[in-house]
Design a protein around this motif. Structure first.
Motif, PDB file in Angstrom:
ATOM      1  N   GLU A 291      11.442  16.351 -12.483  1.00 22.99           N
ATOM      2  CA  GLU A 291      11.393  15.275 -12.498  1.00 22.99           C
ATOM      3  C   GLU A 291       9.828  14.841 -12.921  1.00 22.99           C
ATOM      4  OE1 GLU A 291      13.009  12.337 -13.005  1.00 22.99           O
ATOM      5  OE2 GLU A 291      14.953  13.204 -12.234  1.00 22.99           O
ATOM      6  N   MET A 292       9.559  14.048 -13.902  1.00 26.90           N
ATOM      7  CA  MET A 292       8.256  13.705 -14.393  1.00 26.90           C
ATOM      8  C   MET A 292       7.763  12.372 -13.729  1.00 26.90           C
ATOM      9  SD  MET A 292       7.011  12.968 -18.445  1.00 26.90           S
ATOM     10  CE  MET A 292       8.513  11.709 -18.526  1.00 26.90           C
ATOM     11  N   ASP A 293       6.453  12.436 -13.272  1.00 28.92           N
ATOM     12  CA  ASP A 293       5.915  10.967 -12.448  1.00 28.92           C
ATOM     13  C   ASP A 293       4.584  10.931 -13.085  1.00 28.92           C
ATOM     14  OD1 ASP A 293       8.189  10.814 -10.793  1.00 28.92           O
ATOM     15  OD2 ASP A 293       7.224  11.996  -9.257  1.00 28.92           O
ATOM     16  N   MET A 294       4.035   9.710 -13.276  1.00 31.77           N
ATOM     17  CA  MET A 294       2.729   9.467 -13.727  1.00 31.77           C
ATOM     18  C   MET A 294       2.053   8.673 -12.517  1.00 31.77           C
ATOM     19  SD  MET A 294       2.914   6.309 -16.350  1.00 31.77           S
ATOM     20  CE  MET A 294       3.444   4.674 -15.791  1.00 31.77           C
ATOM     21  N   VAL A 295       0.977   8.798 -12.562  1.00 30.00           N
ATOM     22  CA  VAL A 295      -0.175   8.449 -11.637  1.00 30.00           C
ATOM     23  C   VAL A 295       0.163   6.759 -11.807  1.00 30.00           C
ATOM     24  CG1 VAL A 295      -2.264   8.099 -12.820  1.00 30.00           C
ATOM     25  CG2 VAL A 295      -2.270   8.077 -10.346  1.00 30.00           C
ATOM     26  N   CYS A 296      -0.048   5.954 -10.705  1.00 34.99           N
ATOM     27  CA  CYS A 296       0.432   4.487 -10.943  1.00 34.99           C
ATOM     28  C   CYS A 296      -0.915   4.163 -11.702  1.00 34.99           C
ATOM     29  CB  CYS A 296       0.136   3.721  -9.710  1.00 34.99           C
ATOM     30  SG  CYS A 296       0.148   2.090  -9.613  1.00 34.99           S
ATOM     31  N   TYR A 297      -0.543   3.299 -12.901  1.00 29.97           N
ATOM     32  CA  TYR A 297      -1.457   2.704 -13.991  1.00 29.97           C
ATOM     33  C   TYR A 297      -2.264   1.390 -13.205  1.00 29.97           C
ATOM     34  CZ  TYR A 297       2.447  -0.532 -14.802  1.00 29.97           C
ATOM     35  OH  TYR A 297       3.420  -1.370 -14.600  1.00 29.97           O
ATOM     36  N   VAL A 298      -1.770   0.928 -12.155  1.00 32.95           N
ATOM     37  CA  VAL A 298      -2.490  -0.155 -11.433  1.00 32.95           C
ATOM     38  C   VAL A 298      -3.669   0.318 -10.646  1.00 32.95           C
ATOM     39  CG1 VAL A 298      -2.054  -2.230 -10.150  1.00 32.95           C
ATOM     40  CG2 VAL A 298      -0.318  -1.714 -11.912  1.00 32.95           C
ATOM     41  N   CYS A 299      -3.194   0.959  -9.375  1.00 39.06           N
ATOM     42  CA  CYS A 299      -3.898   1.364  -8.458  1.00 39.06           C
ATOM     43  C   CYS A 299      -4.483   2.715  -8.420  1.00 39.06           C
ATOM     44  CB  CYS A 299      -3.140   1.439  -6.868  1.00 39.06           C
ATOM     45  SG  CYS A 299      -2.083   2.407  -6.933  1.00 39.06           S
ATOM     46  N   ARG A 300      -3.912   3.504  -9.456  1.00 38.40           N
ATOM     47  CA  ARG A 300      -4.595   4.842  -9.830  1.00 38.40           C
ATOM     48  C   ARG A 300      -4.511   5.845  -8.729  1.00 38.40           C
ATOM     49  NH1 ARG A 300      -6.821   5.101 -15.067  1.00 38.40           N
ATOM     50  NH2 ARG A 300      -5.904   3.296 -16.039  1.00 38.40           N
ATOM     51  N   GLY A 301      -3.506   5.650  -7.733  1.00 35.68           N
ATOM     52  CA  GLY A 301      -3.200   6.209  -6.544  1.00 35.68           C
ATOM     53  C   GLY A 301      -4.183   5.806  -5.314  1.00 35.68           C
ATOM     54  N   GLU A 302      -4.957   4.774  -5.503  1.00 34.12           N
ATOM     55  CA  GLU A 302      -5.943   4.326  -4.518  1.00 34.12           C
ATOM     56  C   GLU A 302      -5.356   3.604  -3.166  1.00 34.12           C
ATOM     57  OE1 GLU A 302      -9.135   2.428  -5.974  1.00 34.12           O
ATOM     58  OE2 GLU A 302     -10.141   4.137  -7.258  1.00 34.12           O
ATOM     59  N   SER A 303      -3.906   3.271  -3.312  1.00 38.05           N
ATOM     60  CA  SER A 303      -3.387   2.106  -2.680  1.00 38.05           C
ATOM     61  C   SER A 303      -2.695   2.969  -1.435  1.00 38.05           C
ATOM     62  CB  SER A 303      -2.276   1.443  -3.249  1.00 38.05           C
ATOM     63  OG  SER A 303      -1.159   2.154  -3.911  1.00 38.05           O
ATOM     64  N   VAL A 304      -2.548   4.594  -1.721  1.00 41.17           N
ATOM     65  CA  VAL A 304      -1.871   5.435  -0.878  1.00 41.17           C
ATOM     66  C   VAL A 304      -2.703   5.552   0.575  1.00 41.17           C
ATOM     67  CG1 VAL A 304      -1.043   7.734  -0.601  1.00 41.17           C
ATOM     68  CG2 VAL A 304      -0.897   6.820  -2.683  1.00 41.17           C
ATOM     69  N   GLY A 305      -2.036   4.985   1.644  1.00 42.05           N
ATOM     70  CA  GLY A 305      -2.683   4.922   2.875  1.00 42.05           C
ATOM     71  C   GLY A 305      -3.719   3.955   3.187  1.00 42.05           C
ATOM     72  N   ASN A 306      -3.723   3.123   1.954  1.00 41.43           N
ATOM     73  CA  ASN A 306      -4.746   2.016   2.294  1.00 41.43           C
ATOM     74  C   ASN A 306      -4.012   0.728   2.537  1.00 41.43           C
ATOM     75  OD1 ASN A 306      -7.131   0.182   2.120  1.00 41.43           O
ATOM     76  ND2 ASN A 306      -7.701   1.077   0.212  1.00 41.43           N
ATOM     77  N   LEU A 307      -3.857   0.454   3.804  1.00 42.79           N
ATOM     78  CA  LEU A 307      -3.351  -1.145   4.149  1.00 42.79           C
ATOM     79  C   LEU A 307      -3.895  -2.082   3.572  1.00 42.79           C
ATOM     80  CD1 LEU A 307      -2.216  -0.045   7.814  1.00 42.79           C
ATOM     81  CD2 LEU A 307      -0.767   0.064   5.685  1.00 42.79           C
ATOM     82  N   ASP A 308      -5.115  -2.050   3.302  1.00 40.86           N
ATOM     83  CA  ASP A 308      -6.099  -3.162   2.757  1.00 40.86           C
ATOM     84  C   ASP A 308      -5.620  -3.420   1.289  1.00 40.86           C
ATOM     85  OD1 ASP A 308      -7.172  -3.535   5.427  1.00 40.86           O
ATOM     86  OD2 ASP A 308      -8.833  -2.210   4.783  1.00 40.86           O
TER      87      ASP A 308
END
Length: 374
Positions: free
Chosen positions: A282-299
């Motif tokens: 399965e092919m995934d791409m990094v989120c083009y909005v947050c670029r992965g910075e929202s992972v574990g970041n509740l703020d």
């Protein structure tokens, strides 16, 4: 030798009598005055100033008069014709002025009205996005391949290692084309993916093969916010000597960088299973909005990827050797990779479209904001 005889009485010509010339003049002037438009005036002009008009015929009769009478008759006819021409010119100027005034009223243009009462059109965004994807791969050396939408079962399933008992071949997923004999299977389906175009490319082209295959596909799905029975798909096939998963990964990374921008865009592969690829992923791409910075970041939560950091695009993998053998390609010498994804899904990602029904209902309010990009 005797001299010319000039003492005899002039020959009287009826048309040259003063009262007759005045009558012809007055009739012509009256006809001009009675003309209601330029067309009627033209008719009156022909009747009273043309070569067969009364004054023109009278002018010809002057030659029949003796020399002593010609001057007087010529002067009389000439004055009458001059008066007729002046009356004609005056009436023509009057009628032309009336025509111009009428045209100004009847054909007036209100320059204060909006100039864009007919709104500009727009290309459908699916068409635009499909062509943009094609351009990305054509620039990499790929060719665009096409095939029929009504396809043979062998090309749609068997050649792709999808056996007769595979669930995808059931009527719940596939739309079958009925033959002339309803009790006999026609062997034709509305293609469920654009993979048959890959098979046709391997059968028809010389190796190596690098093709991109966009087109419409059909599934027995209900139309809702995330599904449609007719949808667009694009698949890629590369067959050459020495191709590996690393080549596939590099191609995917380049594609998402071109479509979503930025060097930070990348893909990841998760193990999966597809009949036509081995190994599959399965092919995934990094989120083009947050670029992965929202992972574990509740703020800083991200609604696009639900704060997971990745977005699923589609399936991919190395072409199954059984598929190569079905197409007459030696799997010991050649290898290849393939991937595919839905263009509607890509459009929803790129432009935050929430409902897939907007793409198929034909409402210009949906297509117009995308403009006429070529």
């Amino acid at each position: 030798m005797s001299a010319p005889n000039k003492s005899y009485d002039p020959v009287e010509v009826e048309a040259l009598k003063p009262e007759q010339v005045e009558r012809m003049r007055d009739e012509a002037i009256a006809a001009f005055a009675a003309a209601g438009d330029l067309e009627e005036l033209q008719e009156a002009k022909t009747a009273h100033t043309g070569g067969t008009s009364p004054l023109a015929l009278a002018n010809r009769e002057i030659g029949a008069l003796p020399p002593s009478a010609k001057a007087d008759a010529g002067k009389r006819v000439g004055q009458a014709r001059g008066a007729v021409n002046q009356a004609l010119k005056k009436r023509q100027e009057e009628l032309e002025a009336e025509r111009d005034s009428r045209v100004l009223v009847e054909e007036a243009v209100d320059v204060t009205l909006p100039y864009d009462r007919v709104p500009a059109g727009a290309r459908h965004p699916l068409t635009t996005l499909s062509e943009r994807i094609e351009d990305i791969f054509v620039a990499m050396g790929y060719e665009v391949a096409e095939g029929p939408e009504a396809e043979a079962e062998w090309l749609n399933f068997d050649a792709l290692n999808i056996g007769p008992d595979h669930p995808a071949r059931g009527e719940s997923d596939t739309l079958f084309v009925q033959g002339q004999d309803p009790e006999q299977d026609s062997g034709v389906v509305l293609r469920t993916h654009t993979s048959p175009v890959q098979i046709r490319s391997l059968l028809e082209r010389e190796l190596p093969v690098y093709v991109i295959c966009p087109g419409r596909t059909y599934r027995a799905d209900e139309l809702d916010a995330t599904h449609t029975p007719v949808f667009s798909q694009v698949e890629l096939l590369a067959i050459d000597e020495g191709l590996t998963m690393a080549d596939l990964k590099g191609t995917l990374d380049h594609m998402v960088q071109q479509l979503f921008g930025g060097e930070g865009m990348k893909t990841r592969l998760r193990p999966n299973h597809f009949p036509f690829t081995e190994p599959s992923a399965e092919m995934d791409m990094v989120c083009y909005v947050c670029r992965g910075e929202s992972v574990g970041n509740l703020d800083r939560p991200c609604r696009t990827c639900s704060s997971e950091g990745w977005i699923e695009l589609g399936g991919c993998g190395m072409v199954n050797p059984k598929v190569l053998i079905a197409c007459g390609v030696d799997p010991e010498k050649y290898s290849g990779y393939a991937f595919g994804f839905g263009i509607e899904r890509m459009l929803m990602f790129r432009h935050n479209v929430q409902d897939m029904r907007d793409m198929v209902e034909g409402d210009v309010r949906f297509t117009r904001p995308f403009g006429m990009e070529i």
